[in-house]
Motif scaffolding. Sequence first.
Motif, mmCIF file in Angstrom:
data_model
loop_
_atom_site.group_PDB
_atom_site.id
_atom_site.type_symbol
_atom_site.label_atom_id
_atom_site.label_comp_id
_atom_site.label_asym_id
_atom_site.label_seq_id
_atom_site.Cartn_x
_atom_site.Cartn_y
_atom_site.Cartn_z
ATOM 1 N N ARG A 1 0.819 -1.212 0.000
ATOM 2 C CA ARG A 1 0.000 0.000 0.000
ATOM 3 C C ARG A 1 0.856 1.267 0.000
ATOM 4 O O ARG A 1 0.455 2.297 -0.557
ATOM 5 N N GLN A 2 2.027 1.210 0.637
ATOM 6 C CA GLN A 2 2.930 2.366 0.590
ATOM 7 C C GLN A 2 3.394 2.636 -0.849
ATOM 8 O O GLN A 2 3.469 3.790 -1.287
ATOM 9 N N ARG A 3 3.703 1.585 -1.578
ATOM 10 C CA ARG A 3 4.124 1.760 -2.972
ATOM 11 C C ARG A 3 2.976 2.276 -3.836
ATOM 12 O O ARG A 3 3.193 3.034 -4.787
ATOM 13 N N ILE A 4 1.757 1.864 -3.511
ATOM 14 C CA ILE A 4 0.596 2.384 -4.244
ATOM 15 C C ILE A 4 0.467 3.880 -4.000
ATOM 16 O O ILE A 4 0.233 4.661 -4.937
ATOM 17 N N ASP A 5 0.620 4.309 -2.740
ATOM 18 C CA ASP A 5 0.513 5.735 -2.419
ATOM 19 C C ASP A 5 1.606 6.550 -3.103
ATOM 20 O O ASP A 5 1.376 7.699 -3.503
ATOM 21 N N GLU B 1 -6.348 -3.443 -5.436
ATOM 22 C CA GLU B 1 -5.928 -2.126 -4.964
ATOM 23 C C GLU B 1 -4.732 -1.606 -5.761
ATOM 24 O O GLU B 1 -4.569 -0.388 -5.931
ATOM 25 N N GLY B 2 -3.881 -2.503 -6.227
ATOM 26 C CA GLY B 2 -2.666 -2.074 -6.911
ATOM 27 C C GLY B 2 -2.575 -2.456 -8.363
ATOM 28 O O GLY B 2 -1.668 -1.982 -9.065
ATOM 29 N N TYR B 3 -3.483 -3.317 -8.843
ATOM 30 C CA TYR B 3 -3.381 -3.795 -10.223
ATOM 31 C C TYR B 3 -4.752 -3.760 -10.885
ATOM 32 O O TYR B 3 -5.778 -3.938 -10.210
ATOM 33 N N PRO B 4 -4.801 -3.565 -12.191
ATOM 34 C CA PRO B 4 -6.091 -3.660 -12.896
ATOM 35 C C PRO B 4 -6.604 -5.095 -12.898
ATOM 36 O O PRO B 4 -5.830 -6.056 -12.737
ATOM 37 N N ILE B 5 -7.907 -5.238 -13.098
ATOM 38 C CA ILE B 5 -8.524 -6.569 -13.033
ATOM 39 C C ILE B 5 -7.915 -7.506 -14.068
ATOM 40 O O ILE B 5 -7.704 -8.694 -13.797
#
Length: 730
Positions: free
Chosen positions: A23-27, A72-76
Motif C-alpha cells: 500500500r505504501q508503494r501504491i501511495d 488495490e494495486g493492479y487492474p482486473i
Amino acid sequence: MSRFKPIAYNFDHSREELIDRFRQRIDRNDRTRLYKAERAELALHFVDRLQHCQSEAEAEALCKAEMDLLEEGYPIASVANKYLPEWRKVIEQAVEDGRLPTQSLAPNEFDKQYPHWGLKYLLYPNSVQKNLKERTTIANNQKQDNLKPIRADRFIQTARDLLAGRSPQEWEAGLLALTGRRFSEIAAKGTFEQVDHPYAIAFKGQLKRGLQDPDNEPTYIIATLIEATEIIATLERFRTHPRVQELADLDPVQINSRFNGSVRYHVRQRFEYSHLIPVLAGEKSVSVHNLRGVYATIATHFFCPPNQATHRFVQTHLGHMIGDDELTRRKNAGATEHYFHYFLVGAQGQPLNEKGILLDRFPPLPRFTQQPEAADEHLEASSTEINSDRSAPSTETADNLEPKELAMADRKQKQASRQPSRVTIPSELMHELKTLAARKFDLKKTATHAAVLEAVIDFLKDGAASTLPSSIESFGPTFQWFTQEIEQLRQQVAVAHQERDRALEHSETMKAEKQQAVAQLQSLQQKDSGTLATFKAESETLKAESEALKAENEALKAELVQFYQLRQMLLGEKGAPAAAMAESETRAIASPQNSSQPPSAESTQATRSTTKATSNGTAQPKGKTSSDPDDESPKRIMDDDTALEYMTQAIDLIMAWNDSPDREFNHKWYISVPTLQQLLRGSGYTASQPRVRMALDQRRQELDDHHLHHGMSQRHNVRHDLPITEDIVM
C-alpha cells in the motif's frame, strides 16, 4: 510423479508487513507494487489462512478479500491473467502435498470440478472473464484491421547483425527473431536439433502447455528464417556462455527476471527505435511477442504452401497445434489469431502477398512429431521383463468362461504363441545404443529403435558391408543440397550475365550520348566563332565610322570658328566666337538628337533602368518597385494554433501530392522540417524549427507509415533540382 517442486513454508515477513509495503508503494505511485518473492510469500500466507477455513462460505469470503487486495494495486485484467494464476499454482501444490485437504466438490455450471474451495473461488466469475476476453478480442481486431508494414530483408539482416554481436543478450535477441521462440525456450528450456531440411529445426520444450515431464513433451518442426546450421551454431555458442549457464536450472519466471530486461533493451534498440517494427495500437513498445508475429508473417511468405491456409501453417510452426492428431481433430487454435498484425512490403513499399516463394528451391518443411519412446514398435523403456504369454488367460479365469469365450481365448493364445515375444529394455541403455548407432551407421537421430537394432545386427553379420548402404543413402540429402547449390549458382551467374549485358548496353548508350554532346559542343563553338568574327567586323566598322565622325566634327568646328571670326569682323563683336562655341557645345550635349549620331537604344535603356525615383525621392535597385511582393519578408506566424493549422495544411498537401497514382517516385517529396519551411515561405509565411518539428512529431506514426508506403528515406529530396514551391503551392 508430482508436477510441482516441494515448497518450504518459511516466512521472512508477516502478511501485515507485506500488505503495508504494498500500500505504501501504491501511495507513492511506484511502478513495482509487489516483487516476485513478496507475491510468493503472500500466496503462502493465503494457503496458511485457507487451512483454518471451516466452511465453504468462509473460504469464498477469504478468496474475495484476497482478490480485492490485489485490485488495490493492479487492474482486473492483470490480476486475472497474471497474479491469480500464481496463487492458484501454490494452492494446487498444497493440495497435492497434503497441506490442504482434497475435497469432493460438486462441479460448477460448466461441469468443471475443483479439488478445493480455494481453487473454486479464487477465480473471477465467467461474466468478468468473458468481458476481459471480449476486450482482448476487440483490441486484436483493431490491430488486424490496421496491419503494419514490415521489410523482411531489413528484419532478417538486423537479426543477423545481432547474432554477430558481442554479448549473449544480442545473440538471444537475434535467435528470438529468426526462430519465433519464446524467451525462456531459447535461454534454457528448449531443445533444438538439426534435421535434413536446411531451414528447419526439430524443437522440444514448448511452454504454456502445462507439461512438466520433459521426456514426454512432444517434438515438432519449426522454420528458421536463415540457414538452420547458423542457428544451431549460435545456440551452442550462446548456451556455453557463463552468464547463460547460470540460467539452466531456473524456472521461466526466474529466467525472465534475470535476463529479460537486457535482451528487451536490444530488441527495442534494433527493431523499435529504428522504426523497423511499428508499435501496435494499444501497446507501449515492441516486445518478443511482436517478434513472433513478424517471424510468422515472413515464414509464411517463405515456406507456406500456396494451397494451405495461413492460420493452419502458422499454428503448426508456432506450436499452438502439435502432432498430426491435433491438427486433424481439433479446432484451429485461437491463440494464433494474435500473430496476424503485419504484412510484408518491398523496397518501394509495394505489398508482398505471395506464399511459399522458396518452395521452388527447397522442399516443403517436414511435418514431424516425435512420440514417447515407450510407444515405439516392440520396445518398451520401462523394465527388463520378458513376457511371452501375456495374452494367455489364467487358470482361474478360464474356469469361469463360457465354452464360446473359452474357444476364443484359446485361439488368441495360439496366435500369440506364433508372434514374437515383446521385449522391454531400459530406456538409458536404449538411448546409449541409439546414440552410438547414429554415429557408427550414419542413422538419422529420428530413427526408430527397430531400425537401430537392424543396423546393429547387419554390422555384427558383416561390419564392413553394413555401413555401405547407409553411407550411400546418406549421400542423398548431400547430393540434393549440392544440386540445389549448383542450380542457385547457375541462377546467380545468369543474373550476373544479365546485369553485365545491361551495364554494357548502358555504357553504349552513355557513349552515344557523349558523342552527341561533343558534336553539339563543337557546333556551338563554331557558331560562337562565327558570331565573334561578325562582332569583330561590326566593331571595326563602328570604330572606322566613329573616327570619320570625329574628323568631320573637327572640320565642322574649324568651319564654325571661321564663321564666327568672319561675323566678328563684320559686326564688330568681341569674344563672340568663344562664347558662341561654348553655347553650341552645351546645346549639343543637352540635345543629343541634334548630334550627328544618335545614342543606341541599349545605352538609353541602361541609363533609364539604373535607378528609378520613388515618390519620396529615394532610389531603388534595378527591376524593383515599391509594390513588388517579392520585396516583402515572410510573415512570421505568432499563434501556435494558427501555425499548427498552416503546417497541417502543408503536410496534407504534400501527402496528397505523393499519393497521386500517376506521380513518379523521383517527383515525390519526403516530409521534413526544411521541406515544410520552404513550402511555408513560398506562401509568405515562416515558422520556427521547433514549431515545425512539433507538428511533425504529432503525426510521426502517420508520416512514418506514409514514407514507408512510398519507399522514401530521409535523403530522398536530394533527387529534386527545384524547390518544392515549383510543384506545390498553398
